[in-house]
Design a protein around this motif. Structure first.
Motif, mmCIF file in Angstrom:
data_model
loop_
_atom_site.group_PDB
_atom_site.id
_atom_site.type_symbol
_atom_site.label_atom_id
_atom_site.label_comp_id
_atom_site.label_asym_id
_atom_site.label_seq_id
_atom_site.Cartn_x
_atom_site.Cartn_y
_atom_site.Cartn_z
ATOM 1 N N LYS A 57 0.546 -1.318 0.177
ATOM 2 C CA LYS A 57 -0.061 0.176 -0.012
ATOM 3 C C LYS A 57 1.211 0.654 0.283
ATOM 4 O O LYS A 57 0.640 2.114 -0.870
ATOM 5 N N GLU A 58 1.758 1.209 0.613
ATOM 6 C CA GLU A 58 2.984 2.614 1.297
ATOM 7 C C GLU A 58 3.691 2.728 -0.160
ATOM 8 O O GLU A 58 3.905 4.077 -0.921
ATOM 9 N N MET A 59 3.647 1.433 -1.245
ATOM 10 C CA MET A 59 4.192 2.106 -2.735
ATOM 11 C C MET A 59 3.134 2.705 -3.906
ATOM 12 O O MET A 59 4.114 3.096 -4.448
ATOM 13 N N LEU A 60 2.129 2.111 -3.739
ATOM 14 C CA LEU A 60 0.935 3.603 -3.955
ATOM 15 C C LEU A 60 1.218 4.895 -3.733
ATOM 16 O O LEU A 60 0.743 5.290 -4.443
ATOM 17 N N VAL A 61 1.511 5.497 -2.404
ATOM 18 C CA VAL A 61 0.975 6.862 -1.797
ATOM 19 C C VAL A 61 1.802 7.273 -2.131
ATOM 20 O O VAL A 61 3.939 7.316 -1.864
ATOM 21 N N HIS A 62 2.220 9.166 -2.764
ATOM 22 C CA HIS A 62 2.487 10.207 -2.263
ATOM 23 C C HIS A 62 1.418 11.554 -2.561
ATOM 24 O O HIS A 62 0.557 11.561 -3.069
ATOM 25 N N TYR A 63 2.284 12.135 -1.613
ATOM 26 C CA TYR A 63 1.642 13.210 -1.798
ATOM 27 C C TYR A 63 1.491 14.114 -3.132
ATOM 28 O O TYR A 63 -0.196 14.453 -3.305
ATOM 29 N N LYS A 64 1.902 14.529 -4.307
ATOM 30 C CA LYS A 64 1.989 14.998 -5.000
ATOM 31 C C LYS A 64 0.942 14.081 -5.932
ATOM 32 O O LYS A 64 -0.239 14.770 -6.910
ATOM 33 N N THR A 65 0.617 12.880 -5.662
ATOM 34 C CA THR A 65 -0.271 11.674 -6.460
ATOM 35 C C THR A 65 -1.686 12.031 -5.777
ATOM 36 O O THR A 65 -2.946 13.069 -6.849
ATOM 37 N N SER A 66 -1.856 12.734 -4.537
ATOM 38 C CA SER A 66 -2.947 12.516 -3.994
ATOM 39 C C SER A 66 -3.773 13.907 -4.010
ATOM 40 O O SER A 66 -4.944 14.389 -4.788
ATOM 41 N N GLU A 67 -2.872 14.607 -4.329
ATOM 42 C CA GLU A 67 -2.513 16.298 -4.426
ATOM 43 C C GLU A 67 -3.273 16.480 -5.924
ATOM 44 O O GLU A 67 -4.396 17.725 -5.990
ATOM 45 N N GLY A 68 -2.739 15.916 -6.776
ATOM 46 C CA GLY A 68 -2.942 16.129 -8.417
ATOM 47 C C GLY A 68 -4.503 15.213 -8.508
ATOM 48 O O GLY A 68 -5.133 16.213 -9.621
ATOM 49 N N MET A 69 -5.077 14.873 -7.697
ATOM 50 C CA MET A 69 -6.143 13.805 -8.200
ATOM 51 C C MET A 69 -7.375 14.701 -7.218
ATOM 52 O O MET A 69 -8.175 15.324 -7.973
ATOM 53 N N LYS A 70 -6.939 15.622 -5.878
ATOM 54 C CA LYS A 70 -7.838 16.403 -5.324
ATOM 55 C C LYS A 70 -8.285 17.807 -6.598
ATOM 56 O O LYS A 70 -8.985 18.405 -6.952
ATOM 57 N N LYS A 71 -7.393 18.186 -7.862
ATOM 58 C CA LYS A 71 -7.104 19.586 -8.982
ATOM 59 C C LYS A 71 -7.917 18.657 -9.804
ATOM 60 O O LYS A 71 -8.550 19.041 -10.709
ATOM 61 N N PHE A 72 -7.395 17.222 -10.278
ATOM 62 C CA PHE A 72 -8.294 16.463 -10.816
ATOM 63 C C PHE A 72 -9.759 16.822 -10.659
ATOM 64 O O PHE A 72 -10.920 17.213 -11.738
ATOM 65 N N VAL A 73 -10.773 16.732 -10.079
ATOM 66 C CA VAL A 73 -11.508 16.239 -9.284
ATOM 67 C C VAL A 73 -11.916 17.538 -9.019
ATOM 68 O O VAL A 73 -13.607 18.101 -9.664
ATOM 69 N N SER A 74 -11.704 18.395 -9.296
ATOM 70 C CA SER A 74 -12.455 20.112 -8.668
ATOM 71 C C SER A 74 -12.096 20.683 -9.891
ATOM 72 O O SER A 74 -12.664 21.207 -10.284
ATOM 73 N N ASP A 75 -11.047 20.098 -10.941
ATOM 74 C CA ASP A 75 -11.222 20.544 -12.581
ATOM 75 C C ASP A 75 -12.746 20.078 -13.554
ATOM 76 O O ASP A 75 -12.716 20.625 -14.582
ATOM 77 N N VAL A 76 -13.236 19.263 -12.803
ATOM 78 C CA VAL A 76 -14.498 18.994 -14.149
ATOM 79 C C VAL A 76 -15.305 20.003 -14.057
ATOM 80 O O VAL A 76 -15.764 20.186 -13.728
ATOM 81 N N VAL A 77 -15.668 20.011 -15.496
ATOM 82 C CA VAL A 77 -16.496 21.129 -15.633
ATOM 83 C C VAL A 77 -17.635 19.978 -16.085
ATOM 84 O O VAL A 77 -17.874 18.868 -16.495
ATOM 85 N N PRO A 78 -18.964 20.547 -16.341
ATOM 86 C CA PRO A 78 -20.408 19.679 -16.840
ATOM 87 C C PRO A 78 -20.412 19.315 -17.928
ATOM 88 O O PRO A 78 -20.765 18.223 -18.277
ATOM 89 N N GLU A 79 -20.134 20.635 -18.868
ATOM 90 C CA GLU A 79 -19.701 20.096 -20.107
ATOM 91 C C GLU A 79 -18.628 18.687 -20.038
ATOM 92 O O GLU A 79 -19.302 17.328 -20.942
ATOM 93 N N TYR A 80 -17.472 18.117 -19.265
ATOM 94 C CA TYR A 80 -16.776 16.658 -19.438
ATOM 95 C C TYR A 80 -17.682 15.670 -18.521
ATOM 96 O O TYR A 80 -17.908 14.436 -19.542
ATOM 97 N N LYS A 81 -18.109 16.411 -18.121
ATOM 98 C CA LYS A 81 -19.140 14.890 -17.414
ATOM 99 C C LYS A 81 -20.499 14.631 -17.228
ATOM 100 O O LYS A 81 -20.414 13.973 -17.430
ATOM 101 N N GLU A 82 -20.592 15.893 -18.522
ATOM 102 C CA GLU A 82 -22.050 15.309 -20.078
ATOM 103 C C GLU A 82 -21.639 13.867 -20.288
ATOM 104 O O GLU A 82 -22.387 13.531 -20.509
ATOM 105 N N ILE A 83 -20.326 13.208 -20.636
ATOM 106 C CA ILE A 83 -20.436 12.652 -21.135
ATOM 107 C C ILE A 83 -20.376 11.612 -20.812
ATOM 108 O O ILE A 83 -20.960 9.895 -21.260
ATOM 109 N N PHE A 84 -19.773 11.781 -19.371
ATOM 110 C CA PHE A 84 -20.063 9.999 -18.885
ATOM 111 C C PHE A 84 -21.630 9.531 -17.455
ATOM 112 O O PHE A 84 -21.687 9.136 -18.193
ATOM 113 N N TYR A 85 -22.345 10.800 -18.056
ATOM 114 C CA TYR A 85 -23.317 10.999 -16.763
ATOM 115 C C TYR A 85 -24.398 11.859 -17.583
ATOM 116 O O TYR A 85 -24.255 13.018 -17.312
ATOM 117 N N LYS A 86 -25.417 11.649 -17.827
ATOM 118 C CA LYS A 86 -26.109 12.116 -18.976
ATOM 119 C C LYS A 86 -27.313 12.424 -18.204
ATOM 120 O O LYS A 86 -27.197 11.583 -17.214
#
Ligand code: G3P
Length: 273
Positions: free
Chosen positions: A244-273
């Protein structure tokens, strides 16, 4: 480098296999005790033979090391044969684990080597455990072992203990190049860390083209895994928490948070209509 999981806990084995990264399983009496204690604490009934069969089935196609409990040639040989005959028919993946030197005193006897030799002659794959020096690994390979298991973390413990350092955490990083104490690098007959032990065994085995595979064992943290991989060691057997420890990195989690918060409705629409 192949990755084995160093545990007897079926839930950990199942979970790790589901990630598609596991090439084998190693157990020992302590790991079996930990697994059984956990089940007992949950109030579960345990039939050890059924339990081991489940491990073998989950790991189908990958080697599973099961250790003997005897400390002399007669008992280790008998137990090795018994384990192999009883369990190998389940999934054809049993490896018998034999200690390099089963003496309970700080001396040696050759019962381990004799057992390794006899079992190997019969085509039974043997994983030689409790390897703490290069010389032991050479002897195990010469006796016909399929695998040798140097205990990296326990060598680091031993080196720390040599200078009276007791208050370290089990998973604390120990540098591959060792630690200086009073102008001298702490060492065990020239070995300066657990990773150094693994590296030297890799060098010797490569030099002589030994067929025996090296399983770096007693691994305590993810940095140690990286250093083991750098040595060219064939296999690392890794506890669940280190995987489990091999997977973890601060910048990976930080990057995930940014990706998740940057999802715009137009892009989300592809997955969830
Ligand atoms: O594979 C050997 C291993 O289970 C021992 O680990 O951390 O108890 O030294 P450790």
């Amino acid at each position: 480098m192949k990755i084995f999981i160093d545990t007897a806990k079926i839930n950990e084995i199942e979970e790790a296999f589901s990630w598609g990264i596991i090439d084998g399983v190693t157990t020992n009496p302590t790991l079996i005790k930990n697994a059984i204690d956990e089940l007992k604490n949950k109030g579960e009934k345990i039939d050890i033979e059924t339990y081991i069969k489940r491990i073998l089935e989950v790991a189908k196609g990958c080697p599973v090391s099961l250790e003997v409990i005897g400390t002399d040639y007669e008992s280790m040989y008998r137990e090795g044969i018994l384990l192999y005959e009883k369990f190998n028919k389940i999934a054809n993946n049993v490896v018998i684990k034999i200690p390099i030197n089963p003496s309970l005193e700080e001396d040696g006897n050759f019962d381990g080597l004799k057992t390794i030799c006899r079992l190997s002659e019969q085509g039974i794959p043997v994983n030689v455990t409790l390897i703490m020096k290069v010389e032991q690994a050479i002897l195990a390979a010469k006796a016909g072992a399929k695998y040798v298991s140097p205990f990296a973390g326990r060598i680091d413990d031993y080196l720390r203990n040599k200078i009276g350092w007791k208050d370290f955490k089990k998973d604390e990083y120990y540098p591959e190049i060792g630690i200086k104490f009073k102008d001298e690098t702490i060492n065990d007959e020239g070995i300066v860390s657990g990773v150094d032990l693994v590296r030297k065994i890799v060098e010797v085995f490569n030099k002589y083209k030994f067929k025996t595979e090296i399983i770096a064992a007693s691994i305590r943290n993810s940095r140690q895994v990286r250093e083991i991989a750098e040595t060219g060691c064939h296999i690392a057997t890794i506890p669940f928490y280190v995987l489990k420890e091999m997977l973890v990195h601060y910048k990976t989690s930080e990057g995930m948070k940014k990706f998740v918060s940057d999802v715009v409705p137009e892009y989300k629409e592809i997955f969830y209509k």
